[in-house]
Every structure is written in structure tokens, then in C-alpha cells.
Design a protein around this motif. Structure first.
Motif, PDB file in Angstrom:
ATOM      1  N   LYS A 184       0.833  -1.211   0.000  1.00  0.00           N
ATOM      2  CA  LYS A 184       0.000   0.000   0.000  1.00  0.00           C
ATOM      3  C   LYS A 184       0.865   1.256   0.000  1.00  0.00           C
ATOM      4  O   LYS A 184       0.540   2.250  -0.654  1.00  0.00           O
ATOM      5  CB  LYS A 184      -0.941  -0.009   1.204  1.00  0.00           C
ATOM      6  CG  LYS A 184      -2.094  -0.986   1.062  1.00  0.00           C
ATOM      7  CD  LYS A 184      -3.008  -0.965   2.281  1.00  0.00           C
ATOM      8  CE  LYS A 184      -4.145  -1.969   2.129  1.00  0.00           C
ATOM      9  NZ  LYS A 184      -5.016  -2.012   3.333  1.00  0.00           N
ATOM     10  N   LEU A 185       1.960   1.216   0.742  1.00  0.00           N
ATOM     11  CA  LEU A 185       2.889   2.356   0.745  1.00  0.00           C
ATOM     12  C   LEU A 185       3.466   2.562  -0.649  1.00  0.00           C
ATOM     13  O   LEU A 185       3.608   3.697  -1.111  1.00  0.00           O
ATOM     14  CB  LEU A 185       4.014   2.116   1.755  1.00  0.00           C
ATOM     15  CG  LEU A 185       3.636   2.251   3.231  1.00  0.00           C
ATOM     16  CD1 LEU A 185       4.742   1.664   4.113  1.00  0.00           C
ATOM     17  CD2 LEU A 185       3.387   3.710   3.599  1.00  0.00           C
ATOM     18  N   HIS A 227       1.064   4.194  -2.917  1.00  0.00           N
ATOM     19  CA  HIS A 227       0.885   5.615  -2.608  1.00  0.00           C
ATOM     20  C   HIS A 227       2.143   6.438  -2.892  1.00  0.00           C
ATOM     21  O   HIS A 227       2.305   7.543  -2.381  1.00  0.00           O
ATOM     22  CB  HIS A 227       0.464   5.788  -1.140  1.00  0.00           C
ATOM     23  CG  HIS A 227      -0.974   5.467  -0.898  1.00  0.00           C
ATOM     24  ND1 HIS A 227      -1.440   4.164  -0.864  1.00  0.00           N
ATOM     25  CD2 HIS A 227      -2.064   6.257  -0.681  1.00  0.00           C
ATOM     26  CE1 HIS A 227      -2.747   4.175  -0.633  1.00  0.00           C
ATOM     27  NE2 HIS A 227      -3.154   5.424  -0.519  1.00  0.00           N
ATOM     28  N   GLY A 228       3.036   5.882  -3.706  1.00  0.00           N
ATOM     29  CA  GLY A 228       4.176   6.654  -4.172  1.00  0.00           C
ATOM     30  C   GLY A 228       5.450   6.530  -3.362  1.00  0.00           C
ATOM     31  O   GLY A 228       6.403   7.292  -3.591  1.00  0.00           O
ATOM     32  N   HIS A 229       5.496   5.573  -2.424  1.00  0.00           N
ATOM     33  CA  HIS A 229       6.712   5.379  -1.622  1.00  0.00           C
ATOM     34  C   HIS A 229       7.349   4.045  -2.017  1.00  0.00           C
ATOM     35  O   HIS A 229       6.868   2.984  -1.612  1.00  0.00           O
ATOM     36  CB  HIS A 229       6.378   5.356  -0.127  1.00  0.00           C
ATOM     37  CG  HIS A 229       5.586   6.534   0.336  1.00  0.00           C
ATOM     38  ND1 HIS A 229       6.120   7.791   0.480  1.00  0.00           N
ATOM     39  CD2 HIS A 229       4.267   6.646   0.684  1.00  0.00           C
ATOM     40  CE1 HIS A 229       5.188   8.627   0.915  1.00  0.00           C
ATOM     41  NE2 HIS A 229       4.060   7.955   1.040  1.00  0.00           N
ATOM     42  N   ASP A 230       8.371   4.072  -2.814  1.00  0.00           N
ATOM     43  CA  ASP A 230       9.045   2.829  -3.210  1.00  0.00           C
ATOM     44  C   ASP A 230       9.559   2.103  -1.971  1.00  0.00           C
ATOM     45  O   ASP A 230      10.220   2.700  -1.116  1.00  0.00           O
ATOM     46  CB  ASP A 230      10.224   3.135  -4.137  1.00  0.00           C
ATOM     47  CG  ASP A 230       9.774   3.626  -5.504  1.00  0.00           C
ATOM     48  OD1 ASP A 230       8.628   3.328  -5.878  1.00  0.00           O
ATOM     49  OD2 ASP A 230      10.568   4.301  -6.178  1.00  0.00           O
ATOM     50  N   VAL A 231       9.260   0.824  -1.872  1.00  0.00           N
ATOM     51  CA  VAL A 231       9.711   0.021  -0.731  1.00  0.00           C
ATOM     52  C   VAL A 231      10.784  -0.951  -1.210  1.00  0.00           C
ATOM     53  O   VAL A 231      10.534  -1.792  -2.072  1.00  0.00           O
ATOM     54  CB  VAL A 231       8.545  -0.759  -0.088  1.00  0.00           C
ATOM     55  CG1 VAL A 231       9.056  -1.612   1.067  1.00  0.00           C
ATOM     56  CG2 VAL A 231       7.459   0.208   0.402  1.00  0.00           C
ATOM     57  N   VAL A 232      11.988  -0.809  -0.656  1.00  0.00           N
ATOM     58  CA  VAL A 232      13.119  -1.675  -1.000  1.00  0.00           C
ATOM     59  C   VAL A 232      13.288  -2.688   0.125  1.00  0.00           C
ATOM     60  O   VAL A 232      13.412  -2.317   1.292  1.00  0.00           O
ATOM     61  CB  VAL A 232      14.407  -0.851  -1.190  1.00  0.00           C
ATOM     62  CG1 VAL A 232      15.564  -1.771  -1.580  1.00  0.00           C
ATOM     63  CG2 VAL A 232      14.208   0.232  -2.247  1.00  0.00           C
ATOM     64  N   TYR A 252      -0.523   1.692   6.917  1.00  0.00           N
ATOM     65  CA  TYR A 252       0.190   2.516   5.940  1.00  0.00           C
ATOM     66  C   TYR A 252      -0.113   3.998   6.165  1.00  0.00           C
ATOM     67  O   TYR A 252       0.731   4.865   5.929  1.00  0.00           O
ATOM     68  CB  TYR A 252      -0.145   2.087   4.509  1.00  0.00           C
ATOM     69  CG  TYR A 252      -1.495   2.548   4.014  1.00  0.00           C
ATOM     70  CD1 TYR A 252      -1.613   3.722   3.257  1.00  0.00           C
ATOM     71  CD2 TYR A 252      -2.647   1.823   4.295  1.00  0.00           C
ATOM     72  CE1 TYR A 252      -2.853   4.143   2.793  1.00  0.00           C
ATOM     73  CE2 TYR A 252      -3.875   2.240   3.847  1.00  0.00           C
ATOM     74  CZ  TYR A 252      -3.981   3.398   3.095  1.00  0.00           C
ATOM     75  OH  TYR A 252      -5.210   3.827   2.650  1.00  0.00           O
ATOM     76  N   LYS A 253      -1.331   4.291   6.673  1.00  0.00           N
ATOM     77  CA  LYS A 253      -1.693   5.682   6.964  1.00  0.00           C
ATOM     78  C   LYS A 253      -0.879   6.207   8.154  1.00  0.00           C
ATOM     79  O   LYS A 253      -0.437   7.355   8.156  1.00  0.00           O
ATOM     80  CB  LYS A 253      -3.188   5.797   7.256  1.00  0.00           C
ATOM     81  CG  LYS A 253      -4.075   5.524   6.050  1.00  0.00           C
ATOM     82  CD  LYS A 253      -5.544   5.696   6.418  1.00  0.00           C
ATOM     83  CE  LYS A 253      -6.443   5.430   5.211  1.00  0.00           C
ATOM     84  NZ  LYS A 253      -7.879   5.549   5.571  1.00  0.00           N
TER      85      LYS A 253
END
Length: 350
Positions: A216-217, A220-225, A314-315
Motif C-alpha cells: 500500500k505504501l 501511494h508513491g513510496h518505493d519500498v526496497v 500505511y496511513k
């Protein structure tokens, strides 16, 4: 003086590097035994290579298996090697199974134990590491507390060994590599995530929730590595969970993980060591645990605990990303000379 150092995992290797270097500088004999607890190259040998630590004198090569099986094998094999080496003191860093096995083996042979990173407490009896460090502390003759809070914990428990406020050897090596890598702390729009603790990966509901939150992050535009631990990868695959939408990469070297933490806008983790590194690098951190042994990282609000995984987490994380926090300034973990203090104290004793 003749000493023996027991390691077996990534954090132990990192926090032992300045200790090994200090023994080398003083030309004091130090035997290093690797239990083989982290059998994957990326999780172990690469750290020896990168940190320029000589190869261990002995590698026990313990088998994969249950915690009880591994612990028993560590103790029995270590006893044989310690009898041959006959050291004045056995040094065990941290709170791993290898550290506990090293302490139990030394104790059974009547060899004094020096515990590095002594006094850390999460007060969670369900954590294997919490049980390990408490047992090691109460067996040790020399206890080296990395922070004033750890010192306070040891005094309140009336441990029998000699307590010293040494500072954190992990901070020693961190300062060294911060300078080498010229870390600028320029934040980029990505989130770094590491998950490996049993309470998270052996619970399908929990790991599913963590992955769902990460996705979900990402949406919402947050790349998760996600540098994935071998055991974590195995568990996720066994549950049939998809990691689509998350950037999954291989385990990172020490310098690589420091760069990633330094540049990330947020760290999501269940690691004790990475919490501290995020704290030192002024990077926001969300720790997916019910508690932490490093309460120092909670005070400036850059580290926050996420005790339960819910669909709306995620919020919460997005709110954390938008908040300001106090930068790390005080030297709660020492001044970078912990290894010198530790070796000096031991040298005077033997």
C-alpha cells in the motif's frame, strides 16, 4: 593474556570488528571462532571480507535445525575448541544463540566470560534474545554496558560480575564507516524494509500484514526496497505470498545497508542493530515489535513501535513520514572508543 571471541551472525561480526582490531594493534593473542549460525555467504563471510577482519581461526559449521539442536551443537563443539585453546577469557558479543552457546561452554569449563553489549533489556520473555542476554549477563565476570540505561539495568539486577560503562562497539565501527563512506544523509523518496524475527516471519497473519502494508505504501508513491533475509524468503514462499509491488533485493553488505539507511526517508524493521543505525543517521524508523531494548532511540521520536499490524497501518506510517523529529545529538552510545576501553580493562585483569 590470551582471549577467545565467539561470533556467528552479522551483528556480532560488525560489533566485533573494532575489538578484533584493538587486539591486533596491541599484539595480544585473540582466537576467533565462528559458529556458522549464519551459513549464507551474504549474511556472514562477506562481512568479514568487507570489514577487513581476518578469517576466523575456527568455523564450527553447525547444522541447520531447531534452536535447541543448534544450541546443543554450539556448546559441544565449542567445549572441544576451548579446551585446546585454553584462553584466559571468552568474549561474547550480543544476544544471539551463538553468544549464549559461547557463554555456556565457557562457564562449563570455568573460563571467565566477558559480555559485550551487556544490560540491554526489552522485558519481553517471548524473545529468544531477551532470554539469551539475561542468562549471559548473570554468567559473566565482565559486563560491558553500551549505554547508561544498560548500566542501570545491570545494577538493578545485582549481577555478580564487574560492570563497566564502555559505550557501544557498534557505534565505534559506525563512526569509522560513516567517515569512509562520506555519508551525506540526503533523503530520497524510498522506504527501506528489513524483516527477520521469528515472531514476525513464523506468523502468517503478521507477515501477510507487513507485506500488505508495504504494498500500500508503494501504491501511494513510496518505493519500498526489501533486502530479504534467506529465512524470511523461505517462509514467505512457503505461505504462497506475493511480493509484487515491492522491490526485493539480495542481502546487503555493511556499507550498502548504511548507505541505504542514510538515504532512505524511512526504515521499517524488526532489527535491534538497524534501529540504532537509523538513530545515528537521523533516519525515521518504524520498528515492528511490541518493544525494544534500545529505548534511547524512542525518546527523540525518530523510532516508533508498531505493535500490531492492521489494514490502515500505511496511513500511520505516512503520518510519521510527514512529522519532524529531534536529531540525534547526545552521545548516549559513547564516543567511539568503546573497544579501547574494553580491551584495556581486560588487559589489566589478565
Amino acid at each position: 593474556m590470551k582471549a577467545c571471541l565467539i561470533v556467528g551472525t552479522r551483528p556480532q561480526i560488525i560489533k566485533s570488528q573494532p575489538i578484533i582490531n584493538e587486539f591486533k594493534k596491541r599484539r595480544i593473542k585473540l582466537f576467533v571462532i565462528h559458529t556458522g549460525q549464519h551459513y549464507d555467504y551474504k549474511m556472514s563471510k562477506s562481512f568479514f571480507d568487507e570489514l577487513e577482519i581476518p578469517n576466523p581461526d575456527y568455523n564450527l559449521g553447525i547444522s541447520k535445525g531447531s534452536s535447541g539442536k543448534q544450541l546443543g551443537e554450539i556448546i559441544s563443539k565449542l567445549e572441544l575448541h576451548l579446551k585446546k585453546i585454553n584462553p584466559d577469557v571468552v568474549i561474547v558479543p550480543g544476544d544471539t544463540r551463538s553468544a549464549l552457546g559461547g557463554a555456556l561452554a565457557a562457564n562449563s569449563l570455568g573460563i571467565p566470560i566477558a559480555h559485550i553489549e551487556s544490560g540491554a533489556r526489552s522485558y519481553d520473555p517471548k524473545m529468544e534474545e531477551e532470554t539469551n542476554r539475561r542468562l549471559i549477563d548473570h554468567m559473566s565476570s565482565y559486563l560491558f554496558a553500551p549505554t547508561p540505561n544498560c548500566l542501570k539495568n545491570l545494577k538493578s539486577e545485582s549481577v555478580l560480575g564487574k560492570i563497566s560503562l564502555s559505550g557501544d562497539t557498534m557505534y565505534d565501527v559506525f563512526l569509522q564507516y560513516k567517515k569512509i563512506l562520506k555519508l551525506t544523509n540526503k533523503k530520497e523518496n524510498f522506504i527501506l524494509m528489513t524483516i527477520h524475527r521469528r515472531e514476525n516471519i513464523l506468523n502468517k497473519k503478521k507477515i501477510s500484514g507487513i507485506i500488505s502494508t508495504a504494498k500500500k505504501l508503494s501504491q501511494h508513491g513510496h518505493d519500498v526496497v526489501f533486502p530479504i533475509h534467506p529465512h524470511t524468503k523461505k517462509q514467505i514462499k512457503s505461505y504462497g505470498l506475493s511480493l509484487t509491488g515491492i522491490k526485493v533485493i539480495n542481502p546487503l553488505k555493511y556499507s550498502e545497508i548504511l548507505k541505504m539507511i542514510s538515504n532512505s526517508s524511512l526504515l521499517i524493521t524488526d532489527s535491534g542493530g538497524l534501529q540504532k543505525e537509523a538513530f545515528w543517521l537521523n533516519t525515521r524508523c518504524v520498528t515492528i515489535r511490541e518493544n525494544t531494548e534500545w529505548i534511547e532511540t524512542l525518546k527523540s521520536k525518530n523510532n516508533q513501535l508498531l505493535t500490531k499490524i492492521t489494514p490502515n497501518d500505511y496511513k500511520k506510517i505516512e503520518k510519521i513520514l510527514g512529522k519532524k523529529f529531534s536529531s540525534y545529538k547526545t552521545k548516549l552510545f559513547g564516543n567511539g572508543n568503546a573497544s579501547k576501553k574494553i580491551v584495556s580493562i581486560l588487559f589489566k585483569q589478565f
